[in-house]
Design a protein around this motif. Sequence first.
Motif, PDB file in Angstrom:
ATOM      1  N   GLY A  10     -15.449  -0.182   3.040  1.00  0.00           N
ATOM      2  CA  GLY A  10     -14.395   0.380   2.195  1.00  0.00           C
ATOM      3  C   GLY A  10     -15.005   1.289   1.151  1.00  0.00           C
ATOM      4  N   CYS A  32     -13.180  -0.784  -3.868  1.00  0.00           N
ATOM      5  CA  CYS A  32     -12.202  -1.461  -3.002  1.00  0.00           C
ATOM      6  C   CYS A  32     -12.297  -2.985  -3.103  1.00  0.00           C
ATOM      7  CB  CYS A  32     -12.366  -1.015  -1.552  1.00  0.00           C
ATOM      8  SG  CYS A  32     -13.862  -1.654  -0.760  1.00  0.00           S
ATOM      9  N   LYS A  43     -15.429  -4.859  -2.399  1.00  0.00           N
ATOM     10  CA  LYS A  43     -16.462  -5.446  -1.526  1.00  0.00           C
ATOM     11  C   LYS A  43     -17.421  -6.356  -2.307  1.00  0.00           C
ATOM     12  CE  LYS A  43     -18.258  -1.569  -0.069  1.00  0.00           C
ATOM     13  NZ  LYS A  43     -17.494  -0.572  -0.870  1.00  0.00           N
ATOM     14  N   TRP A  93     -12.176  -4.492   6.661  1.00  0.00           N
ATOM     15  CA  TRP A  93     -12.009  -3.208   5.975  1.00  0.00           C
ATOM     16  C   TRP A  93     -11.119  -3.427   4.763  1.00  0.00           C
ATOM     17  CZ3 TRP A  93      -9.773   1.671   8.920  1.00  0.00           C
ATOM     18  CH2 TRP A  93      -9.661   2.741   8.030  1.00  0.00           C
ATOM     19  N   LEU A  94     -11.699  -3.287   3.563  1.00  0.00           N
ATOM     20  CA  LEU A  94     -10.940  -3.457   2.325  1.00  0.00           C
ATOM     21  C   LEU A  94     -10.494  -2.107   1.783  1.00  0.00           C
ATOM     22  CD1 LEU A  94     -13.070  -6.159   0.420  1.00  0.00           C
ATOM     23  CD2 LEU A  94     -10.916  -6.517   1.644  1.00  0.00           C
ATOM     24  N   GLU A  95      -9.279  -2.069   1.271  1.00  0.00           N
ATOM     25  CA  GLU A  95      -8.739  -0.851   0.671  1.00  0.00           C
ATOM     26  C   GLU A  95      -7.937  -1.236  -0.567  1.00  0.00           C
ATOM     27  OE1 GLU A  95      -7.340   2.876   2.961  1.00  0.00           O
ATOM     28  OE2 GLU A  95      -5.502   1.728   2.576  1.00  0.00           O
ATOM     29  N   LYS A  96      -8.400  -0.812  -1.735  1.00  0.00           N
ATOM     30  CA  LYS A  96      -7.756  -1.121  -3.015  1.00  0.00           C
ATOM     31  C   LYS A  96      -7.490  -2.618  -3.179  1.00  0.00           C
ATOM     32  CE  LYS A  96      -5.625   3.442  -3.372  1.00  0.00           C
ATOM     33  NZ  LYS A  96      -4.365   4.207  -3.434  1.00  0.00           N
ATOM     34  N   ARG A 143      -7.200  -4.015   4.849  1.00  0.00           N
ATOM     35  CA  ARG A 143      -6.471  -3.023   5.654  1.00  0.00           C
ATOM     36  C   ARG A 143      -6.523  -3.392   7.121  1.00  0.00           C
ATOM     37  NH1 ARG A 143      -6.631   3.603   5.613  1.00  0.00           N
ATOM     38  NH2 ARG A 143      -6.037   3.902   7.798  1.00  0.00           N
TER      39      ARG A 143
END
Length: 244
Positions: free
Chosen positions: A63, A67, A69, A222-225, A229
């Motif tokens: 990410g 994000c 992590k 997968w990290l998003e904000k 995700r």
Amino acid sequence: MDKKKMIVVDHVSMRFSLSSERLDSFKEYVIKTLKRQVSYDEFWALQDVSFEVEEGDALGLIGLNGCGKSTMLKVIAGVLKATKGSVQVNGTVAPLIELGAGFDMDLTARENVFLNGALLGYSRKQMEQYYDDIVEFSELHAFMDTPVKNFSSGMMSRLAFSIATIGTPDILIVDEVLSVGDFRFQEKCEKRIQHMIDSGTTILFVSHSIAQVEKLCNKVVWLEKGHVRKSGNAKEICEEYSRT
């Protein structure tokens, strides 16, 4: 037969309180706090994150910067306590999260080997058995009696990685450490991580190098904000991430 679950992240959220105004000194902070003149903004670094890591998995967290992590790794390593949700970790953990974390900068590299080993739960006798391997792998033979405050970031990374990867921990947590140092040493570290995976160590891995994640990991989150995700097969998700 079902694999053992080494890490279970269950609906984890992490909130930080950020001061909404600039305070120029600790004295000003104390005075305004006592007068209740300090206001805070809430920042949720993680929101309702859930995933599992099974025995022998190499899971990559990917990410953009910010994000969540590194925050997620610190919650798993026990450095931070989640605001909501829970994390269950089964087995011994060797965290390699922040470069030089656990080092005393005024002590020599030799002294820090034993200090860091103690923090990881090893006895002095065990560290004496591992010492030559640590020096050999780090390639710091000529600098072991030098205070680590005089080390470059690359030398610090070599020493930290060499200590964290002794023996065969159940879980190895690696955060961006392989991005420091020369390419040849990065390859050497990758080989050691791969050997640990082959020996049954579970890996939790963060890197901005998607090629590195795809090479070492079989699964990805997968990290998003602060949100998940997508999670699943490393190759598929890394390819999708590279297209965004």
